[in-house]
Scaffold this motif. Structure first.
Motif, PDB file in Angstrom:
ATOM      1  N   ARG A   1       0.830  -1.200   0.000  1.00  0.00           N
ATOM      2  CA  ARG A   1       0.000   0.000   0.000  1.00  0.00           C
ATOM      3  C   ARG A   1       0.868   1.255   0.000  1.00  0.00           C
ATOM      4  N   VAL A   2       1.932   1.218   0.821  1.00  0.00           N
ATOM      5  CA  VAL A   2       2.836   2.370   0.856  1.00  0.00           C
ATOM      6  C   VAL A   2       3.508   2.552  -0.505  1.00  0.00           C
ATOM      7  N   SER A   3       3.926   1.413  -1.102  1.00  0.00           N
ATOM      8  CA  SER A   3       4.570   1.501  -2.419  1.00  0.00           C
ATOM      9  C   SER A   3       3.593   2.014  -3.472  1.00  0.00           C
ATOM     10  N   LEU A   4       2.356   1.486  -3.424  1.00  0.00           N
ATOM     11  CA  LEU A   4       1.362   1.948  -4.385  1.00  0.00           C
ATOM     12  C   LEU A   4       1.036   3.422  -4.179  1.00  0.00           C
ATOM     13  N   GLN A   5       0.974   3.810  -2.904  1.00  0.00           N
ATOM     14  CA  GLN A   5       0.717   5.217  -2.625  1.00  0.00           C
ATOM     15  C   GLN A   5       1.864   6.082  -3.135  1.00  0.00           C
ATOM     16  N   GLN A   6       3.092   5.559  -2.982  1.00  0.00           N
ATOM     17  CA  GLN A   6       4.252   6.289  -3.499  1.00  0.00           C
ATOM     18  C   GLN A   6       4.171   6.407  -5.012  1.00  0.00           C
ATOM     19  N   VAL A   7       3.821   5.273  -5.658  1.00  0.00           N
ATOM     20  CA  VAL A   7       3.715   5.286  -7.119  1.00  0.00           C
ATOM     21  C   VAL A   7       2.550   6.157  -7.569  1.00  0.00           C
ATOM     22  N   ALA A   8       1.423   6.052  -6.816  1.00  0.00           N
ATOM     23  CA  ALA A   8       0.223   6.784  -7.226  1.00  0.00           C
ATOM     24  C   ALA A   8       0.359   8.281  -7.025  1.00  0.00           C
ATOM     25  N   HIS A   9       1.178   8.719  -6.072  1.00  0.00           N
ATOM     26  CA  HIS A   9       1.243  10.135  -5.736  1.00  0.00           C
ATOM     27  C   HIS A   9       2.593  10.778  -6.037  1.00  0.00           C
ATOM     28  N   HIS A  10       3.537  10.016  -6.601  1.00  0.00           N
ATOM     29  CA  HIS A  10       4.859  10.588  -6.881  1.00  0.00           C
ATOM     30  C   HIS A  10       5.270  10.279  -8.312  1.00  0.00           C
ATOM     31  N   ASP A  11       6.023  11.187  -8.867  1.00  0.00           N
ATOM     32  CA  ASP A  11       6.564  11.020 -10.209  1.00  0.00           C
ATOM     33  C   ASP A  11       7.806  10.138 -10.131  1.00  0.00           C
ATOM     34  N   PRO A  12       7.847   9.015 -10.864  1.00  0.00           N
ATOM     35  CA  PRO A  12       8.983   8.093 -10.744  1.00  0.00           C
ATOM     36  C   PRO A  12      10.304   8.664 -11.245  1.00  0.00           C
ATOM     37  N   LEU A  13      10.265   9.639 -12.144  1.00  0.00           N
ATOM     38  CA  LEU A  13      11.505  10.181 -12.713  1.00  0.00           C
ATOM     39  C   LEU A  13      12.169  11.163 -11.756  1.00  0.00           C
ATOM     40  N   THR A  14      11.411  12.112 -11.241  1.00  0.00           N
ATOM     41  CA  THR A  14      11.987  13.168 -10.407  1.00  0.00           C
ATOM     42  C   THR A  14      11.739  12.960  -8.927  1.00  0.00           C
ATOM     43  N   ASN A  15      10.881  11.976  -8.575  1.00  0.00           N
ATOM     44  CA  ASN A  15      10.503  11.710  -7.182  1.00  0.00           C
ATOM     45  C   ASN A  15       9.748  12.873  -6.551  1.00  0.00           C
ATOM     46  N   LEU A  16       9.272  13.792  -7.372  1.00  0.00           N
ATOM     47  CA  LEU A  16       8.385  14.836  -6.887  1.00  0.00           C
ATOM     48  C   LEU A  16       6.952  14.304  -6.859  1.00  0.00           C
ATOM     49  N   LEU A  17       6.067  15.059  -6.230  1.00  0.00           N
ATOM     50  CA  LEU A  17       4.654  14.710  -6.301  1.00  0.00           C
ATOM     51  C   LEU A  17       4.176  14.753  -7.746  1.00  0.00           C
ATOM     52  N   ASN A  18       3.215  13.876  -8.083  1.00  0.00           N
ATOM     53  CA  ASN A  18       2.579  13.972  -9.388  1.00  0.00           C
ATOM     54  C   ASN A  18       1.271  14.751  -9.259  1.00  0.00           C
ATOM     55  N   ARG A  19       0.505  14.798 -10.322  1.00  0.00           N
ATOM     56  CA  ARG A  19      -0.721  15.604 -10.323  1.00  0.00           C
ATOM     57  C   ARG A  19      -1.688  15.140  -9.241  1.00  0.00           C
ATOM     58  N   ARG A  20      -1.854  13.811  -9.085  1.00  0.00           N
ATOM     59  CA  ARG A  20      -2.804  13.309  -8.091  1.00  0.00           C
ATOM     60  C   ARG A  20      -2.376  13.674  -6.675  1.00  0.00           C
ATOM     61  N   GLY A  21      -1.096  13.459  -6.362  1.00  0.00           N
ATOM     62  CA  GLY A  21      -0.617  13.802  -5.034  1.00  0.00           C
ATOM     63  C   GLY A  21      -0.699  15.299  -4.763  1.00  0.00           C
ATOM     64  N   PHE A  22      -0.389  16.089  -5.780  1.00  0.00           N
ATOM     65  CA  PHE A  22      -0.465  17.549  -5.621  1.00  0.00           C
ATOM     66  C   PHE A  22      -1.901  17.990  -5.357  1.00  0.00           C
ATOM     67  N   ASN A  23      -2.841  17.439  -6.137  1.00  0.00           N
ATOM     68  CA  ASN A  23      -4.242  17.837  -5.971  1.00  0.00           C
ATOM     69  C   ASN A  23      -4.775  17.457  -4.595  1.00  0.00           C
ATOM     70  N   GLN A  24      -4.318  16.319  -4.065  1.00  0.00           N
ATOM     71  CA  GLN A  24      -4.769  15.913  -2.733  1.00  0.00           C
ATOM     72  C   GLN A  24      -4.297  16.903  -1.666  1.00  0.00           C
ATOM     73  N   ILE A  25      -3.013  17.264  -1.715  1.00  0.00           N
ATOM     74  CA  ILE A  25      -2.489  18.235  -0.749  1.00  0.00           C
ATOM     75  C   ILE A  25      -3.116  19.606  -0.980  1.00  0.00           C
ATOM     76  N   PHE A  26      -3.313  19.954  -2.242  1.00  0.00           N
ATOM     77  CA  PHE A  26      -3.914  21.246  -2.584  1.00  0.00           C
ATOM     78  C   PHE A  26      -5.313  21.350  -1.973  1.00  0.00           C
TER      79      PHE A  26
END
Length: 742
Positions: free
Chosen positions: A283-308
């Motif tokens: 779950r943690v790995s999926l959450q990492q994959v689901a909410h982070h960009d694998p190339l830069t390790n920054l948040l992706n759109r989904r993770g950003f929108n959740q925090i936003f």
């Protein structure tokens, strides 16, 4: 008490002594055997538990229980069998010897359990342990037999005695081997094998007892009276001993089964806990994959929108200001096209690190995809957002070494703020995106804040996009305007440049610069270019019908359309459909379009030119073309950008540039067209420096073909006049200009 070994004799009894005939009670013998088999079965059960448990103290407890099972079973079997012995004289048993035999049985049982639970047991160790256990059992047996008290004397036959010792050792060896063989399992076949092993071991130990009984000879003197006597309580005592032994055996088996179930449950529980841990990790790995960009390790759109969304909820209730910052890397596509996507990925990593290093700890940085980044910041005022944007642009100015090259990248930034520019995530992101596009339109490498007019403009362009699509599909409102191109050698109109205009039902006449950018953005430009090409060819047919069959029409071609694999076939199909001679058609492409696709379009342009169509490069001088590239292109004409012609008389630099372009083009055997000629002075200048053609409002503004065709026919029939009066030779003196759109 006499010692057993001292009574062993190798001959018949002494003279005057008579041997006694003995028999056995069959029920008690069967009962003894059953008790022995049950004890062996229980011992195998308990030994399995002792082997499988992990806790040291638990293993010791199971070893003690197994020793009691085995010792109690052997001892109970022995004494029940002794009670089954029927002798024709009174008998009794010595309590001390009986208890001593039980203690020896316990020692033998302890030795057996210790041997069974060893990690490894090789053949010599097995034989040695089996010998010790067998001797213990034999000692228990003969010590128990010595506890028998009667008037008869006891003698032992040596061979039977030795055989009983051997049987005890063999039975012990079988017990060790079977216990280790059957330590793992639980199915029906496994239980059946355990039962068979218990029957065999029980039979061996019973044979040990019976062989010992057979080796015993009871004798009495001749004057001694014999009478059959059997203890009245022998059967009851045997049943009691059997019951006690079976209770111990049954309790041991029950405890073993219960413990096995508990251990299985514990193992299952561990497995469940392990699976739960793995699920948590997944779950943690999926959450990492689901909410982070694998190339830069920054948040992706989904993770950003959740925090936003969480930040907006917090700031809506408590108050405060947020800023959303959209970043786009300028001309990033060139890196992927020239150096490859791997180099582009490495560049994105470097850019992501620089953006992150320019932000504060509490700022949220995300990569939305491609070369788009987004930053969420809380700020006391809007100027803090501008300061952050300037820091990021400053970081970007530092050179980046990539694939052995040093390069400097720039970024365009758009900013929207909460609560001023919106109340929801979608609204703020959309407004930041609009501000970003404003930065791009204003020349890139700059920051723009959202203003309401951007939304109005975006809505207007969205409506125009849909209306343009309808106009194209319905064929209504779109029309071609033409501006003459004059040949300076004879003062005649030799070409017409076509430009697409749109008669909008509400906004009036729209010029190309108002809607072609929208068409390029939404993909309509391909269909529009083909529509223009087809209509221009139809107008060429109309010109030929009225006697103007020498005129050439120049059609502008979009950079997006250029390089498509179907382009040559589509142009050829239009020529065949309209029956136009290819030499009457000229395709114009911009300098930037050629330079951006130089490696892909050269062969395509050559194919178009081989059809007989002329090619010209438009707006020359406004881009960054290279002479090395220019000489490779299959061109016929160079059109000097109007920005150089307008300021020619005021700017010495523009004069020199025009002269250089003309000289270079003629060196490459290319014709030169001067665009934007609006005054007689400009006309004299471009003629002086050798331009071949001129085009501009000095002659006439772009007009529909219907308004130009009559004037063009008049020009053909009129006599030539000096070029200093171009309006008289091109069109009538009454000037006609196109209506202005907004």
């Amino acid at each position: 008490m006499d010692w057993v070994g001292l009574k062993a004799v190798f001959g018949p009894p002494a003279q005057g002594q008579l041997p006694l005939d003995c028999s056995h009670d069959q029920f008690l013998m069967i009962l003894a055997y059953a008790v022995m088999c049950a004890a062996c079965f229980a011992t195998l059960h308990v030994s399995e538990r002792a082997i499988q448990v992990e806790n040291y103290h638990s293993r010791q407890r199971w070893q003690v229980l197994g020793a009691f099972c085995l010792a109690g079973g052997v001892w109970a079997m022995h004494y029940i069998a002794m009670l089954a012995l029927e002798v024709p004289m009174p008998m009794r048993y010595d309590l001390t010897a009986t208890i001593a035999s039980l203690l020896i049985a316990l020692v033998a049982g302890a030795l057996a359990m210790k041997a069974i639970t060893q990690e490894t047991l090789n053949r010599p160790s097995s034989i040695l342990n089996a010998t010790a256990i067998g001797l213990g059992i034999v000692t228990m047996h003969y010590l128990g037999m010595s506890a028998l008290r009667s008037e008869a004397a006891q003698y032992y036959e040596p061979k039977s005695f030795a055989l009983s010792v051997l049987l005890a050792i063999l039975s012990s060896l079988v017990l060790l081997l079977m216990a280790r063989e059957l330590r793992h399992g639980g199915d029906a076949l496994y239980q059946f094998r355990r039962g068979v092993a218990s029957v065999l071991i029980g039979a061996g130990l019973l044979c040990t007892h019976m062989t010992g009984i057979w080796s015993l000879h009871l004798t009495m003197t001749t004057n001694m009276a014999m009478h059959s006597t059997q203890p009245e309580n022998g059967l009851q005592l045997g049943l009691t001993i059997a019951l006690i032994a079976l209770l111990i055996v049954g309790g041991s088996i029950s405890a073993s089964l219960a413990d096995k179930k508990l251990q299985e449950k514990e193992i299952d529980l561990r497995r469940v806990n392990l699976l739960l841990d793995q699920l948590d990790q997944a779950r943690v790995s999926l959450q990492q994959v689901a909410h982070h960009d694998p190339l830069t390790n920054l948040l992706n759109r989904r993770g950003f929108n959740q925090i936003f969304a969480e930040k907006l909820l917090e700031y809506s209730s408590e108050g405060g200001m947020l800023a959303v910052m959209f970043l786009d890397i300028d001309h990033f596509k060139r890196i992927n096209d020239s150096l490859g996507h791997d180099a582009g990925d490495e560049l994105l990593k470097v850019i992501a690190e620089r953006i992150h290093s320019a932000t504060r700890v509490q700022d949220v940085v995300a990569r939305f995809g491609g070369d788009e980044f987004c930053i969420l910041i809380d700020l006391p005022n809007a100027e803090e957002a501008r300061s952050l944007a300037e820091r990021i642009m400053q970081k970007m100015t530092q050179p980046i070494v990539l694939a052995g090259r040093r390069m400097v990248m720039t970024t365009s930034i758009g900013v929207s703020t909460f609560p001023k520019d919106g109340q929801t995530c979608e609204e703020l992101l959309k407004h930041a995106d609009l501000a970003l596009y404003q930065s791009k339109d204003n020349g890139r490498n700059r920051v723009n804040f959202y203003i309401p007019s951007l939304k109005t403009q975006a809505c207007l362009e969205l409506n125009l996009e849909q209306e343009l699509c309808n106009a194209l599909h319905e064929g209504s409102g779109l029309q071609l305007y033409y501006q003459p191109i004059v040949d300076l050698r004879n003062g005649q109109v030799s070409k017409l440049e076509a430009s697409l205009h749109w008669e909008h039902p509400r906004h009036g006449l729209l010029t190309p610069d108002r809607f072609l950018r929208i068409a390029e953005a939404n993909g309509l430009i391909v269909d529009l270019d083909l529509w223009v090409l087809r209509r221009a060819c139809q107008d060429l047919s109309e010109l030929a019908r009225v006697g103007l069959d020498e005129l050439v029409i120049a059609v502008n071609w979009s950079a997006i359309n250029l390089g498509r694999p179907d382009l040559v076939d589509e142009v050829l199909a239009v020529l065949q459909e309209t029956g136009i001679v290819p030499s009457r058609l000229e395709l114009e492409v911009t300098e930037n379009a050629l330079m951006g696709n130089i490696s892909n379009v050269i062969s395509q342009l050559k194919q178009i030119r081989n059809l007989g169509i002329s090619l010209s490069i438009d707006d020359f001088g406004s881009g960054a073309s290279s002479l090395a590239y220019l000489k490779r292109l299959p061109l016929d004409t160079v059109k000097i950008d109007r920005s150089f012609i307008v300021d020619t008389l005021k700017s010495p630099q523009d004069m020199e540039i025009v002269q250089a372009i003309v000289a270079m083009a003629h060196t490459l055997r290319l014709k030169v067209v001067a665009e934007g000629v609006e005054t007689p002075e400009q006309l004299d200048y471009v003629k002086q420096y050798g331009c071949d053609y001129v085009q501009g409002n000095l002659f006439t503004a772009p007009q529909p073909l219907g308004q130009l065709s009559g004037e063009l026919r008049q020009q053909r029939t009129a006599s030539d006049s000096p070029v200093s009066k171009p309006a008289a030779r091109v069109v009538p003196l009454k000037q006609k200009t196109a209506k202005k759109g907004y």
